[in-house]
Design a protein around this motif. Structure first.
Motif, PDB file in Angstrom:
ATOM      1  N   LYS A 163       0.717  -1.230   0.097  1.00 35.10           N
ATOM      2  CA  LYS A 163       0.048   0.017  -0.043  1.00 35.10           C
ATOM      3  C   LYS A 163       0.897   1.208   0.073  1.00 35.10           C
ATOM      4  N   THR A 164       1.896   1.302   0.652  1.00 35.02           N
ATOM      5  CA  THR A 164       2.772   2.380   1.059  1.00 35.02           C
ATOM      6  C   THR A 164       3.474   2.533  -0.565  1.00 35.02           C
ATOM      7  N   SER A 219       2.455   1.682  -3.374  1.00 32.86           N
ATOM      8  CA  SER A 219       1.390   2.211  -4.303  1.00 32.86           C
ATOM      9  C   SER A 219       0.976   3.696  -4.186  1.00 32.86           C
ATOM     10  N   ARG A 220       1.031   4.160  -3.081  1.00 35.97           N
ATOM     11  CA  ARG A 220       0.627   5.537  -2.554  1.00 35.97           C
ATOM     12  C   ARG A 220       1.914   6.396  -3.063  1.00 35.97           C
ATOM     13  N   VAL A 221       3.030   5.755  -2.837  1.00 32.15           N
ATOM     14  CA  VAL A 221       4.510   6.843  -3.170  1.00 32.15           C
ATOM     15  C   VAL A 221       4.377   6.777  -4.907  1.00 32.15           C
ATOM     16  N   TRP A 277       1.690   6.855  -6.737  1.00 31.03           N
ATOM     17  CA  TRP A 277       0.763   7.925  -7.172  1.00 31.03           C
ATOM     18  C   TRP A 277       1.170   9.091  -7.063  1.00 31.03           C
ATOM     19  N   TYR A 278       1.859   9.297  -5.943  1.00 28.82           N
ATOM     20  CA  TYR A 278       2.311  10.364  -5.421  1.00 28.82           C
ATOM     21  C   TYR A 278       3.276  11.137  -6.435  1.00 28.82           C
TER      22      TYR A 278
END
Length: 215
Positions: free
Chosen positions: A178-179, A181-183, A185-186
């Protein structure tokens, strides 16, 4: 008879030396509590594990009898044991959730004569907390059979610990994915913002130069 003795000795040796390397279940700790402040001991334990601990305040001077207060809490802050003005004692409980369990000691008042307080803490979990002498008397087992029961309990504890570690690894992997994936997208969003900002800046400069008739 000699064969049974040799077998018992071999099983005892395996139980005493191999099992602790695979799963820690007993810990004796010598604590020094400051005259002001708190000293805590923590251990990460999985759920449905029996915990048994004995503590004793040590004093080098016979004229001083220091006392301590003790509070044992669960990972979610629930108080499992609390005592005041104690010089020795015992606490036991069965864990209800996995996590870090905390035992905090604090010197009480002026009972310590303005000196640090020493405590001997014998902390046992899982198979080490079982009273094997009582089990042997109750079930009328001894010798090789008793050692086999100890090894069986140790194997079950190791298996449960491995399952717990596997579940923890799976949870950490999910969090890591999840981390990541968020990185990602960021990073994509940051790149898009930079491209849009650059395009707007070029457009503004072009209009500015055209207005000044520089191009």
């Amino acid at each position: 008879m000699k064969r049974d003795f040799a077998t018992t000795l071999l099983l005892s040796t395996l139980f005493s030396f191999l099992v602790p390397e695979l799963i820690p279940f007993c810990e004796a700790v010598w604590l020094t509590i400051p005259k002001t402040g708190t000293k805590c001991v923590s251990e990460e334990i999985q759920s449905k594990v029996v915990v048994l601990a004995d503590y004793l305040v040590i004093s080098d001077e016979h004229s001083i009898f220091p006392t301590v207060s003790l509070k044992v809490t669960s990972p979610y802050g629930s108080v499992l044991h609390h005592s005041e003005n104690a010089t020795h004692g015992q606490f036991a409980f069965t864990t209800q959730e996995s996590g870090t369990y905390l035992a905090c000691f604090e010197a009480v008042g002026d009972s310590h004569g303005n000196k640090d307080v020493s405590i001997n803490l014998d902390w046992k979990t899982g198979i080490a907390a079982k009273d094997w002498d009582s089990i042997a008397r109750k079930e009328k087992i001894e010798g090789v059979e008793l050692e086999l029961r100890k090894l069986e309990g140790a194997v079950e504890a190791i298996h449960e610990n491995l399952l717990y570690l596997r579940n923890r690894e799976a949870d950490m992997r999910i969090v890591s994915e999840k981390t990541n994936s968020r990185v990602a997208w960021y990073s994509i969003m940051s790149l898009g913002i930079c491209i849009v900002a650059s395009g707007l800046q070029i457009l503004y400069l072009k209009q500015y130069f055209e207005k000044k008739k520089l191009i």
